[in-house]
Motif scaffolding. Structure first.
Motif, PDB file in Angstrom:
ATOM      1  N   TYR A 234       0.833  -1.225   0.000  1.00  0.00           N
ATOM      2  CA  TYR A 234       0.000   0.000   0.000  1.00  0.00           C
ATOM      3  C   TYR A 234       0.863   1.269   0.000  1.00  0.00           C
ATOM      4  CZ  TYR A 234      -3.509  -3.332   1.565  1.00  0.00           C
ATOM      5  OH  TYR A 234      -4.348  -4.411   1.649  1.00  0.00           O
ATOM      6  N   GLY A 235       2.156   1.081  -0.162  1.00  0.00           N
ATOM      7  CA  GLY A 235       3.076   2.179   0.168  1.00  0.00           C
ATOM      8  C   GLY A 235       3.476   3.088  -0.973  1.00  0.00           C
ATOM      9  N   ILE A 236       4.565   3.763  -0.738  1.00  0.00           N
ATOM     10  CA  ILE A 236       5.131   4.743  -1.666  1.00  0.00           C
ATOM     11  C   ILE A 236       6.187   4.044  -2.515  1.00  0.00           C
ATOM     12  CG2 ILE A 236       6.636   6.801  -1.679  1.00  0.00           C
ATOM     13  CD1 ILE A 236       5.054   7.793   0.774  1.00  0.00           C
ATOM     14  N   PRO A 237       6.316   4.266  -3.825  1.00  0.00           N
ATOM     15  CA  PRO A 237       5.698   5.365  -4.576  1.00  0.00           C
ATOM     16  C   PRO A 237       4.318   5.038  -5.157  1.00  0.00           C
ATOM     17  CG  PRO A 237       7.282   4.262  -5.984  1.00  0.00           C
ATOM     18  CD  PRO A 237       7.364   3.578  -4.627  1.00  0.00           C
ATOM     19  N   PHE A 238       3.937   3.766  -5.251  1.00  0.00           N
ATOM     20  CA  PHE A 238       2.578   3.441  -5.659  1.00  0.00           C
ATOM     21  C   PHE A 238       2.124   2.213  -4.885  1.00  0.00           C
ATOM     22  CE2 PHE A 238       5.465   1.473  -8.789  1.00  0.00           C
ATOM     23  CZ  PHE A 238       5.093   0.130  -8.733  1.00  0.00           C
ATOM     24  N   PRO A 239       0.897   2.129  -4.469  1.00  0.00           N
ATOM     25  CA  PRO A 239      -0.268   2.963  -4.785  1.00  0.00           C
ATOM     26  C   PRO A 239      -0.338   4.259  -3.965  1.00  0.00           C
ATOM     27  CG  PRO A 239      -0.925   1.228  -3.294  1.00  0.00           C
ATOM     28  CD  PRO A 239       0.533   0.980  -3.603  1.00  0.00           C
ATOM     29  N   HIS A 240       0.608   4.461  -3.065  1.00  0.00           N
ATOM     30  CA  HIS A 240       0.644   5.658  -2.218  1.00  0.00           C
ATOM     31  C   HIS A 240      -0.636   5.792  -1.384  1.00  0.00           C
ATOM     32  CE1 HIS A 240       2.740   9.785  -1.765  1.00  0.00           C
ATOM     33  NE2 HIS A 240       1.931   9.586  -0.739  1.00  0.00           N
ATOM     34  N   ILE A 241      -1.096   4.678  -0.795  1.00  0.00           N
ATOM     35  CA  ILE A 241      -2.247   4.788   0.122  1.00  0.00           C
ATOM     36  C   ILE A 241      -1.655   5.022   1.507  1.00  0.00           C
ATOM     37  CG2 ILE A 241      -4.461   3.820   0.837  1.00  0.00           C
ATOM     38  CD1 ILE A 241      -4.379   2.043  -1.646  1.00  0.00           C
ATOM     39  N   ILE A 242      -0.963   6.157   1.602  1.00  0.00           N
ATOM     40  CA  ILE A 242      -0.379   6.654   2.845  1.00  0.00           C
ATOM     41  C   ILE A 242      -0.827   8.098   2.943  1.00  0.00           C
ATOM     42  CG2 ILE A 242       1.785   7.447   3.892  1.00  0.00           C
ATOM     43  CD1 ILE A 242       3.116   4.936   3.090  1.00  0.00           C
ATOM     44  N   PHE A 243      -1.384   8.466   4.081  1.00  0.00           N
ATOM     45  CA  PHE A 243      -1.955   9.803   4.202  1.00  0.00           C
ATOM     46  C   PHE A 243      -0.915  10.740   4.807  1.00  0.00           C
ATOM     47  CE2 PHE A 243      -5.749   6.874   4.729  1.00  0.00           C
ATOM     48  CZ  PHE A 243      -5.899   6.780   3.356  1.00  0.00           C
ATOM     49  N   ASP A 244      -0.232  11.456   3.893  1.00  0.00           N
ATOM     50  CA  ASP A 244       0.927  12.262   4.288  1.00  0.00           C
ATOM     51  C   ASP A 244       0.591  13.297   5.358  1.00  0.00           C
ATOM     52  OD1 ASP A 244       2.756  11.206   2.115  1.00  0.00           O
ATOM     53  OD2 ASP A 244       1.107  11.977   0.923  1.00  0.00           O
ATOM     54  N   ASP A 245      -0.672  13.763   5.348  1.00  0.00           N
ATOM     55  CA  ASP A 245      -1.035  14.797   6.314  1.00  0.00           C
ATOM     56  C   ASP A 245      -1.379  14.207   7.684  1.00  0.00           C
ATOM     57  OD1 ASP A 245      -3.277  13.601   5.074  1.00  0.00           O
ATOM     58  OD2 ASP A 245      -4.580  15.216   5.777  1.00  0.00           O
ATOM     59  N   VAL A 246      -1.452  12.881   7.786  1.00  0.00           N
ATOM     60  CA  VAL A 246      -1.847  12.242   9.050  1.00  0.00           C
ATOM     61  C   VAL A 246      -0.635  11.655   9.775  1.00  0.00           C
ATOM     62  CG1 VAL A 246      -3.184  10.330  10.020  1.00  0.00           C
ATOM     63  CG2 VAL A 246      -4.170  11.716   8.208  1.00  0.00           C
ATOM     64  N   ILE A 247       0.306  11.112   8.982  1.00  0.00           N
ATOM     65  CA  ILE A 247       1.443  10.414   9.603  1.00  0.00           C
ATOM     66  C   ILE A 247       2.404  11.400  10.269  1.00  0.00           C
ATOM     67  CG2 ILE A 247       1.385   8.436   8.046  1.00  0.00           C
ATOM     68  CD1 ILE A 247       3.653   9.741   6.462  1.00  0.00           C
ATOM     69  N   ASP A 248       3.226  10.846  11.152  1.00  0.00           N
ATOM     70  CA  ASP A 248       4.266  11.670  11.776  1.00  0.00           C
ATOM     71  C   ASP A 248       5.458  11.688  10.817  1.00  0.00           C
ATOM     72  OD1 ASP A 248       2.743  11.898  14.128  1.00  0.00           O
ATOM     73  OD2 ASP A 248       3.450   9.934  14.794  1.00  0.00           O
ATOM     74  N   GLY A 249       5.773  12.833  10.271  1.00  0.00           N
ATOM     75  CA  GLY A 249       6.925  12.934   9.355  1.00  0.00           C
ATOM     76  C   GLY A 249       6.597  12.362   7.996  1.00  0.00           C
ATOM     77  N   SER A 250       7.553  11.653   7.410  1.00  0.00           N
ATOM     78  CA  SER A 250       7.334  11.094   6.075  1.00  0.00           C
ATOM     79  C   SER A 250       7.402   9.568   6.157  1.00  0.00           C
ATOM     80  CB  SER A 250       8.404  11.617   5.121  1.00  0.00           C
ATOM     81  OG  SER A 250       9.647  11.035   5.435  1.00  0.00           O
ATOM     82  N   ALA A 251       7.079   8.913   5.043  1.00  0.00           N
ATOM     83  CA  ALA A 251       7.112   7.444   5.022  1.00  0.00           C
ATOM     84  C   ALA A 251       7.845   6.994   3.763  1.00  0.00           C
ATOM     85  CB  ALA A 251       5.700   6.890   5.074  1.00  0.00           C
TER      86      ALA A 251
END
Ligand code: PLP
Length: 435
Positions: A234-251
């Protein structure tokens, strides 16, 4: 006829198969069901339009459809797809991957099965007779790993630390003290740990391990000389189902020769193409490619053909960031709003912060019935979810932990009206269960 030990693994019952069967029967039973159980990605119209365009282009180009459908792929995967992927990953993350670092498999599920069985169990030719076990640093973990190894004893797991973020919100963290104790015990002759494995984002909880947690896991894995398997479905760079505005820092994804990074085309909306991608050191890539040849001769080609042009021009990352992620972000936010509306404030329910993946993870502290019993009751009322206890596997110690029977996994990516109706019924049943 008698099944061999190997055959018995599939000839006998498995937790996940029984559950899937049960859900299938419930669906076929004629009662309309609110499907909040499975892990199918949502059908996102603009993304499906993209696949339609890609298919049309394949049909329009002389000989391309024939190459896609009428040829066996190589066991490692399409060389041009692998080149496009490594160039994109190198560009994005400054890695220096070559084609020798990527193996394609028929779905990433298959790759995990192969990897787990290449690493766990007996080491006949070594002087260490202890069977190898996969260590999961943060349980609950992906149910799909549970029945994958030749022996159910091949897993070890650590409970998470639970951070309370509000009255009805929590987040799991890796308990590094417990983890290091397990690794140190292995190094000094205890149960042998042969790899560490995490899904990031985590199915079922929607947790995303922080960059700091990943760096520490990477350091520990290298110090104790075991590979770190990171499931990036589910991660980066695809499908990028990571909510950047919710997590602490980056993923940011992490890769080095000690990491096996699992990726997949399923959650960008192509589960039917069965395309898994393993980024790993050449020794592992070569073993996976040989296993592909033995098990299935070659990989499915359709996903690779559809996606390769989008890797070459990088547009897949745009689609993931600008279409797929916002779609799920909105649906997850909606589900959290509905939770707050329909669950009584005075009950001890809590949802894990949804930082990514397709699921909301509900914890009902002190629930007087098991989540399996709650699942049965919900099924009778036309709501299908997945009982949490299936996600706590691999360690007898986990069954002793009440938390493991107090959770439910809910797929929030469905139609909002379905999620709303389902959550109302779940809230009502939970209220009844608490009495
Ligand atoms: N890993 C995780 C965390 C998943 O949730 C899934 C599927 O739901 C998979 C791996 C397997 O996906 P696939 O075999 O479709 O690539």
């Amino acid at each position: 006829m008698r099944f061999s030990d190997f055959g018995a693994i599939f000839g006998g019952p498995t937790g996940i198969m029984d559950l899937m069967d049960d859900m299938g029967k419930a669906l076929a039973g004629g009662v309309p069901m609110l499907m909040l159980g499975g892990g199918n990605p949502a059908h996102i119209s603009p993304v499906n339009d993209l696949w339609r365009r890609q298919l049309t282009e394949i049909l329009a180009e002389e000989g391309k459809m024939e190459r896609m459908l009428a040829n066996y792929d190589t066991p490692q995967g399409q060389p041009s797809f692998i080149r496009a992927l490594t160039e994109l990953l190198n560009r994005e993350f400054g890695w220096s991957l070559g084609p020798e670092n990527v193996a394609i498999t028929n779905g990433s599920q298959t790759a995990f099965y192969l990897l787990f069985n290449m690493l766990t169990g007996a080491y006949g030719r070594s002087d260490d007779s202890r069977p190898g076990r996969i260590l999961f640093p943060l349980m609950p973990e992906y149910i799909g790993y549970a029945d994958q190894t030749m022996s159910p004893d091949n897993f070890i797991a650590c409970r998470p630390l639970i951070e309370r973020l509000g009255d009805h919100l929590h987040k799991y963290h890796v308990d590094f003290t417990a983890l290091e104790e397990r690794l140190a015990a292995s190094a000094s002759g205890g149960e042998r740990i042969c790899a560490i494995c995490v899904s990031r984002p985590t199915n079922p909880s929607g947790n995303v391990l922080t960059d700091q947690e990943m760096t520490t896991l990477d350091e520990l894995a290298r110090r104790y000389q075991v590979p770190l398997i990171v499931d990036n479905a589910y991660g980066i760079p695809f499908p990028h189902i990571i909510f950047d505005d919710v997590i602490d820092g980056s993923a940011q994804p992490l890769w080095n020769e000690n990491i096996v990074l699992g990726m997949s085309l399923s959650k960008i909306g192509l589960p039917g193409t069965r395309t898994g991608i393993m980024v790993a050191r050449p020794e592992i890539v070569s073993a996976l490619s040989r296993a592909n040849a033995v098990l299935s001769l070659a990989n499915t080609t359709v996903g690779q053909y559809l996606v390769e042009p989008l890797l070459r021009d990088g547009s897949l990352l745009e689609v993931a960031r600008k279409t797929i992620m916002p779609f799920y972000r909105e649906r997850a936010e909606h589900a959290h709003r509905v939770f707050a509306q329909v669950f009584p404030d005075n009950l001890p329910w809590s949802v894990h912060r949804t930082e990514g993946s397709l699921f909301v993870w509900l914890w009902m502290e002190g629930l007087p019935i098991s989540s399996r019993e709650l699942y049965e009751r919900l099924k009778k009322r036309g709501v299908l979810v997945v009982p949490g206890e299936y996600f706590f596997f691999g360690d007898p110690d986990l069954a002793e932990w009440p938390h493991s029977r107090e959770c439910l996994r809910i797929n929030y990516g469905q139609d909002p009206a379905v999620v709303e109706e389902g959550l109302k019924i779940i809230a009502d049943e939970v209220l009844r269960a608490y009495g």
